[in-house]
Enzyme design. Structure first.
Site, PDB file in Angstrom:
ATOM      1  CB  SER B  26     -33.725 -32.314 -45.919  1.00 54.94           C
ATOM      2  OG  SER B  26     -34.019 -30.943 -45.910  1.00 54.94           O
ATOM      3  CG  ASN B  74     -34.715 -29.643 -56.629  1.00 51.07           C
ATOM      4  OD1 ASN B  74     -34.698 -28.533 -56.086  1.00 51.07           O
ATOM      5  ND2 ASN B  74     -33.941 -30.645 -56.237  1.00 51.07           N
ATOM      6  CG  LEU B  78     -33.044 -23.542 -49.925  1.00 47.65           C
ATOM      7  CD1 LEU B  78     -31.782 -22.901 -49.345  1.00 47.65           C
ATOM      8  CD2 LEU B  78     -33.346 -24.826 -49.166  1.00 47.65           C
ATOM      9  CG  ASN B 132     -29.070 -27.775 -47.286  1.00 51.54           C
ATOM     10  OD1 ASN B 132     -28.053 -28.006 -47.949  1.00 51.54           O
ATOM     11  ND2 ASN B 132     -30.243 -27.533 -47.840  1.00 51.54           N
ATOM     12  CB  CYS B 135     -29.088 -26.061 -50.853  1.00 46.68           C
ATOM     13  SG  CYS B 135     -30.399 -25.779 -52.058  1.00 46.68           S
ATOM     14  N   GLY B 224     -32.304 -38.762 -57.733  1.00 41.54           N
ATOM     15  CA  GLY B 224     -32.882 -39.949 -58.353  1.00 41.54           C
ATOM     16  C   GLY B 224     -31.841 -41.013 -58.645  1.00 41.54           C
ATOM     17  CB  THR B 274     -36.109 -38.657 -56.111  1.00 40.54           C
ATOM     18  OG1 THR B 274     -35.189 -37.581 -55.898  1.00 40.54           O
ATOM     19  CG2 THR B 274     -36.800 -38.444 -57.450  1.00 40.54           C
TER      20      THR B 274
END
Lengths: 284, 313
Positions: B26, B74, B78, B132, B135, B224, B274
């Site tokens: 996602s 990041n 949203l 989710n 986040c 990552g 990623t």
């Protein structure tokens, strides 16, 4: 705006690497990218021998030839990733995605054009200028940089520009070459004298904003924007700019797929780095 | 490299069986349109959509990302078009092209989560929902439901009710908690069919030149290769405590061997995020590498590798 061609993810062999002004010009064999490319589009290139730098770097495609399948881009070294790329040798293989983004809208054949290239932004208009030449557009090209050593492609482009109907003006902020002053300095005079029907600019965001302010909507101005991006193909939403759409509403708009070329009067220059109060949600 | 045919690559996630074990995470594959330029979406185990919220959102100011050593931060916030637009424009397009679509939902309140689940169930088509609740890019940490077992359970219950009996529900958890097993227990007891581990970790980057944070909101979600050990730890702990609960494992998977490690730790399927930014064909490459890795080690079925590293512990 022109619909972009489908991009490809390829492994491309490095064919040549050479010093080109203050950059390293890398030529790779990437036939699918070369045949789909239009001026203004870009590629992303994976960097590093391991995953210490997981994100690819993005570069304007400087030139591409569908006949040979070769694609060229220019690397300015300013970080570890670009330094790694500048050390590549012929025979090595790069992981490349492209061509990405929307290209420049070309003028009608014969129309007079103003083209403004700041620093290594010259790479972004290099092919455009050759295509304009090919369709007999008069081109008034302004190449600027902070200093002589940072000027990009002056000699190469001087050979392309037809001295009869076209012109080339060089500026440096420190006066070490050409006119002493900012790249915006000659613009009004060129616009007054030649009445260009369309203008193109490539360079840093502050430069593009200054050019847009100086030309003040006298003719359609297309700018190739530079933003920090992770993916380059539209999924990560990191490279957004506040752009006014055809409906007059501002949205945080992906510069990778909806740009990088935008009409300058669609860019909310004053709001870059913010989400303006009247911005509407969603993804275009 | 072609898929080695001798390994049965099906992924079994409780009520959900997927043809392939590699899922697009996602937030890293949009609603599939862009990715489809590079891969046949049916080559993926599933696409998990970018989290859909009730209302359109503009997201945060730029810059929204910063590369860090072996990872990236990041802070998108949203950005999205909201559930109405998603159900009208995006989901039908995706369902036509991807037989295994999962919808990620994110709400600002318990009721909103329940309502989003109900809307997706009524639309029909997705194989499962991913909740989710983790986040990091929301207005306050208090909104990160996955930080508190009680809050997480309330969200899962509401989604369970909205989703009905036939739409499986996976809760995506945060590793930024004191005890992820507590949160996992709470979610399963509240009706989650499985868990997705892990979301990005809360991080920050400082620019030494400007001497200020790189991201305008200071913090962002770290993803990552840098977070893979944290993901493996979380998968290990949750699988050890809840061995029958299916886990979608993810966090810094860039190779088939990375995915294999996730399986060994206890994941039944593996999500890739990623890595797609580096190369949009990453999911397919990783699937093929995983198949080869399993074959080289004598596995004939992927499911036999799930949780194998726990033997003797």
């Amino acid at each position: 705006m022109t619909a972009p061609a489908t991009p490809s993810a390829v492994h491309a062999e490095v064919v040549a690497v050479e010093t080109f002004d203050a950059t390293r010009r890398i030529v790779v064999a990437a036939p699918r990218i070369a045949s789909a490319y239009r001026p203004g589009q870009f590629i992303t290139v994976a960097v590093g021998d391991d995953l210490g730098m997981p994100l690819p770097r993005s570069f304007s495609i400087m030139d591409a030839d569908p006949a040979t399948g070769l694609v060229e881009f220019a690397v300015s070294v300013f970080s570890r990733g670009t330094a790694w790329l500048a050390r590549r040798l012929p025979g090595e293989v790069l992981s490349i995605v492209g061509p990405l983004g929307r290209p420049f809208t070309l003028p009608s054949p014969g129309a007079c054009c103003l083209v403004i290239a700041g620093g290594h932004g010259g790479a972004g208009v290099y092919r455009l200028i050759r295509e304009l030449t090919g369709q007999r557009n008069a081109i008034h090209l302004v190449i600027g940089a902070t200093t002589k050593a940072r000027l990009f492609a002056v000699d190469a482009l001087a050979r392309v520009i037809d001295a009869g109907a076209s012109s080339m003006t060089v500026t440096t902020d420190d006066g070490s070459a050409g006119l002493h002053g900012s790249i915006t300095m000659p613009l009004r005079d060129l616009a007054d004298r030649h009445q260009p029907e369309i203008a193109y600019a490539c360079g840093s965001m502050p430069m593009l904003q200054a050019v847009s302010l100086e030309l003040d909507g006298r003719m359609p101005l297309y700018v190739a924007t530079e933003t920090a991006m992770a993916c380059g193909f539209g999924v990560c939403l990191t490279c957004t700019l506040p752009i006014v759409g055809a409906d007059g509403l501002t949205r945080m708009t992906r510069s990778c797929v909806d740009g990088p070329v935008f009409r300058a009067d669609r860019v909310r220059w004053e709001a870059i780095g913010t989400v303006p109060a009247n911005c509407v949600g969603g993804v275009v | 490299m072609s898929v080695v045919p001798t390994v049965d690559m099906k992924a079994l996630l409780g009520p959900v069986t997927l043809p392939w074990p590699i899922l697009a995470s996602s937030g890293c594959c949009g609603y599939g349109r862009e990715l489809r330029q590079f891969v046949d979406l049916d080559e993926l185990g599933a696409i998990i959509t970018k989290s859909v919220m009730a209302q359109p959102r503009t997201g945060w100011p730029t810059p929204r990302m910063a590369e860090t050593t072996g990872g990236m931060l990041n802070a998108i916030g949203l950005q999205g078009s909201g559930i109405d637009s998603f159900l009208e424009h995006d989901l039908p397009w995706l369902l036509d092209r991807c037989g295994h679509t999962a919808v990620s939902i994110a709400g600002g309140s318990v009721d909103e989560y329940g309502e989003l689940a109900r809307r997706v169930r009524e639309a029909g088509g997705p194989r499962f929902l991913e909740i989710n609740i983790s986040c990091p890019n929301v207005e306050s940490r208090g909104q990160v439901f996955a930080c508190d077992p009680h809050a997480a359970a309330k969200v899962v219950s509401a989604v369970r009710e909205g989703a009905g009996a036939d739409l499986p529900v996976f809760a995506k958890l945060s590793a930024d908690v004191a005890d992820i097993v507590d949160v996992a227990h709470a979610c399963v007891e509240a009706g989650a069919d499985g868990l997705s581990l892990i979301n990005t970790l809360l991080g920050a980057a400082i620019d030494a030149r400007s001497m200020r944070p790189v991201l305008p909101k200071v913090t962002g979600g770290l993803s990552g290769p840098a977070i893979k050990p944290v993901a493996l730890r979380c998968i290990w702990q949750v699988h050890a405590a809840l061995p029958h609960v299916p886990i979608i494992g993810g966090g810094g998977v860039f190779s088939g061997v990375d995915a294999f490690e996730m399986l060994l730790a206890g994941a039944s399927a593996v999500s890739v995020g990623t890595a797609m930014f580096r190369n949009p064909r990453a999911c397919v490459r990783i699937r093929d590498e995983l198949s080869a890795t399993l074959a080289e080690r004598g596995f004939t079925r992927l499911v036999d590798a799930v949780g194998l590293a726990h033997e003797g512990y």
